[in-house]
Design an enzyme around this catalytic site. Structure first.
Site, short mmCIF file in Angstrom:
data_model
loop_
_atom_site.label_atom_id
_atom_site.label_comp_id
_atom_site.label_asym_id
_atom_site.label_seq_id
_atom_site.Cartn_x
_atom_site.Cartn_y
_atom_site.Cartn_z
N THR A 157 81.50 24.42 23.82
CA THR A 157 81.53 22.95 23.65
C THR A 157 81.31 22.62 22.17
O THR A 157 82.27 22.52 21.42
CB THR A 157 80.48 22.27 24.54
OG1 THR A 157 79.21 22.89 24.36
CG2 THR A 157 80.87 22.35 26.00
N LYS A 204 78.24 31.03 25.37
CA LYS A 204 78.33 29.80 24.61
C LYS A 204 76.95 29.16 24.54
O LYS A 204 76.11 29.36 25.41
CB LYS A 204 79.36 28.84 25.22
CG LYS A 204 79.08 28.34 26.61
CD LYS A 204 78.30 27.09 26.75
CE LYS A 204 78.76 26.00 25.82
NZ LYS A 204 77.90 24.78 26.03
N THR A 232 74.55 23.49 26.67
CA THR A 232 73.97 24.47 27.59
C THR A 232 74.31 25.88 27.17
O THR A 232 75.36 26.13 26.61
CB THR A 232 74.56 24.23 29.00
OG1 THR A 232 74.13 22.97 29.44
CG2 THR A 232 74.12 25.30 29.98
N GLU A 260 71.69 24.75 16.36
CA GLU A 260 72.08 23.50 15.70
C GLU A 260 71.39 23.35 14.35
O GLU A 260 70.16 23.30 14.28
CB GLU A 260 71.78 22.32 16.62
CG GLU A 260 72.73 22.31 17.81
CD GLU A 260 72.38 21.27 18.85
OE1 GLU A 260 73.31 20.83 19.54
OE2 GLU A 260 71.21 20.90 18.96
N ASN A 297 71.75 15.63 16.12
CA ASN A 297 71.16 15.08 17.33
C ASN A 297 70.71 13.63 17.24
O ASN A 297 70.41 13.02 18.26
CB ASN A 297 69.97 15.95 17.76
CG ASN A 297 70.44 17.29 18.28
OD1 ASN A 297 71.20 17.34 19.24
ND2 ASN A 297 70.03 18.37 17.64
N SER A 354 76.04 9.80 20.99
CA SER A 354 76.87 10.39 22.05
C SER A 354 77.64 9.31 22.78
O SER A 354 77.25 8.16 22.79
CB SER A 354 76.01 11.17 23.02
OG SER A 354 75.14 10.31 23.70
#
Lengths: 408, 408
Positions: free
Chosen positions: B156, B182, B193, B280, B403, B408
């Site tokens: 993703t 992933k 995830t 991240e 983040n 989002s």
């Protein structure tokens, strides 16, 4: 270090004089700064004391000694060193504390275990005994000062001084409470331990004083977090001089005990929230209300799991009503939870109910709420009667700048 | 979303063909993107399966079903949906998974509980059944593809595709293992995830396969963290087709069992570390070696307390040998620790020993080590024989940007 006040700062409030408490500050020069960094509080003979301390397994000598000293229940003096936490310094750190205790006890002609010492600042550097000795000598002879001077002198990287007050009636006798605190991370061990001190003129039996402080602590200081990192030095001490002349409180059944506890709880809560308001990099103040948990302790752990989640905290920083991250945090808390009973809201608007997104969910009021400075997250677990409220701040670029870009 | 590869990225390795495993990908269009997002792995009849899943109390329907399905030990197919995690979607999410299972089971003429489904992506949006139905129909008829295509299709927000391989001898029979994974946060529930899949042609009894996977998981996937936030969907599945023709492994006493486990451990470890390398915002890879703990489990919890500390992670980001923050993290871990026996080092140089700073501590080699990309923190608790190694990455401005700044 950027000392621009936090956007969430509050002005220092008017605090009452507490009979039996005398404040003095001096400059020991623990760091190369031009400010007072040594605070001395002289307490009337017979003053009761209670304390709560960090649960860290690597606590400082100050905390180790404080835990033992508080057992006997009486205090004549408090010394707070700012700029050096004296933590992780072995026998040399211990010797520095013992020197301070001996010096103050001799001046006051009191037992050493009635002299409490706290230190906050850089870790791993033994508190310099020569500076401490000269500083204590200076502060013992200094003029008395007010609360704001003391609140300022105990600070390190705090961006504003912090205090709170309350009053209560015990029978016909009005009693006063005043507290000061420092801290801008739940802990940043080289710069930002949380130290809090509450003073009252009420007469309270030491054992009962400890019981009330421990209870208040569970609902206030133990319900805040900035970064989930627990200090090696966190300390809250409560001193009761007894000068108000009330009939001493000894149990919850005594008239005025509930009123005094409510006032104590208010002061502790306000002090705790002021620390969150000075959280490193904080732009938003976040209250997390958890209901429907198996019990209160479980609710608090769920609340802290949410409050410590970097993904939740960054979402709030970004004004993002990302309730999926709240689900994630509930799920990882290790507490009883049932996905299909879980409901999540922001500022009074449910985004998800009973394990599913709300069908006609309108994000507009939530977005408006999240654009503000005071954020509330509501979580209902749908299991039982347990509830808790915890407080934190958002996680921002400034937190990274303060803790990574700044080379200590 | 910035898809510049992580500075810690590794190129996709050569992976062996696994007899009995056929890969296909298609585009279901779960998001508005021009890429494959549905992966189908067909497994030879009789393929054994083992799995480990998130411990989240709010796990997705996929995880709930997977936990139950893995009990019977056999698998014929795996479907992975990327772009929608289908988590926290109630009965509608469950129906979508059941539809996929039925569709694939009918095509393969196999029991439904041999069809495994994983989903990753946004939370709280039921997986669209129409897109899933068309996507599954397309993928069932697609050409077979290679490992890198499949590794790419399950991703993703990953910034690079991730795979690992190993081989072992069971008796005279060489067996192959290949895995893909992933993930770029231990979890970010709306985007990242961790899903991992390992395939082997070895013949292994399902119960023993599960035992080996659970053991390997404890030392690999359970020892990594990016942000301490645990997914609602984390899944690792291990498929053993048995096509190599070795005498089936059933216990640790079987010849070749240790060799196979070592190869499995190697693949799991490499896959886990690749996720950390795509953490991240990661700029530095951090290995934390804990020794001298009361036992191995305690060592792991101490290591994870350090790895999850935002103050430790920001210190490493800033190249700051701030061992006081490591002391803090050890102290808060809730595990047996003795301040006066604790030692802390960086890259082979002790900064503190037995509860005190090292007297002639030379920070130059430590500073040089911390300026690099691969960081090692050594912690010796001085209590017992327990040891563990955990892995994480630093906490940087990019984590906040990904983040918080990204809505989002």
């Amino acid at each position: 270090m950027d000392l621009t006040p936090s956007p969430l700062a509050r002005p220092f409030p008017a605090l009452p004089v507490i009979d039996g408490v005398t404040l003095r500050v001096a400059r020991a020069g623990y760091k190369a700064w031009n400010r007072s960094d040594l605070t001395y509080v002289e307490l009337a003979a017979g003053c009761a004391v209670a304390g709560v301390f960090t649960k860290s397994a690597c606590a400082s000598s100050e905390v180790e000694m404080g835990r033992a000293q508080v057992e006997q229940g009486r205090a004549r003096a408090l010394i707070v060193n700012a700029g050096n936490s004296n933590a992780f310094t072995g026998y040399r750190g211990r010797e520095a504390v013992e020197q301070i205790v001996a010096q103050v006890a001799e001046a006051l002609d009191c037992p050493g275990d009635e002299v409490f010492v706290s230190s906050t600042g850089v870790i791993g550097v033994p508190l310099p005994k020569d500076k401490a000795r000269a500083g204590v000598a200076a502060v013992l002879g200094a003029e008395s000062c007010g609360w704001e001077d003391a609140a300022s002198a105990i600070g390190t990287t705090d961006t504003f001084t912090k205090g709170a007050a309350a009053a209560a009636f015990i029978g016909d006798q009005r009693v006063e409470l005043a507290g000061i605190i420092k801290g801008s991370g739940m802990i940043a061990p080289d710069m930002a331990t949380m130290l809090g001190y509450v003073f009252t003129d009420a007469a309270v039996d030491p054992a009962f004083l400890q019981e009330m402080l421990s209870k208040a602590n569970e609902a206030t200081f133990s319900c805040i977090t900035v970064d989930g990192d627990t200090s090696t030095s966190d300390t809250v001490l409560l001193f009761a001089t007894g000068k108000a002349g009330n009939a001493p409180l000894t149990t919850w059944d005594d008239p005025g005990a509930d009123a005094f506890y409510a006032a104590l709880h208010d002061v502790c809560r306000e002090l705790a929230l002021l620390v969150v308001r000075d959280g490193e990099g904080a732009q938003k103040f976040i209250e997390i209300a958890v209901t429907g948990a198996a019990d209160d302790a479980s609710a608090r752990r769920v609340g802290l799991a949410i409050a410590n989640s970097p993904l939740v905290k960054t979402a709030i920083a970004g004004g993002d009503a990302n309730w999926g991250r709240v689900v994630m945090a509930v799920g990882k808390a290790g507490e009883p939870a049932d996905r299909d009973r879980l409901s999540i809201g922001f500022g009074g608007t449910w985004a998800a109910r009973d394990g599913q997104p709300v069908a006609d969910y309108d994000e507009a009021p939530v977005a408006a709420h999240l654009a503000g400075q005071d954020i509330r997250i509501e979580v209902d677990l749908g299991l039982g009667e347990g509830r808790a409220t915890v407080w934190t701040c958002d996680l921002t670029h400034d937190y990274i700048s303060i803790n990574a870009d700044y080379r200590s």
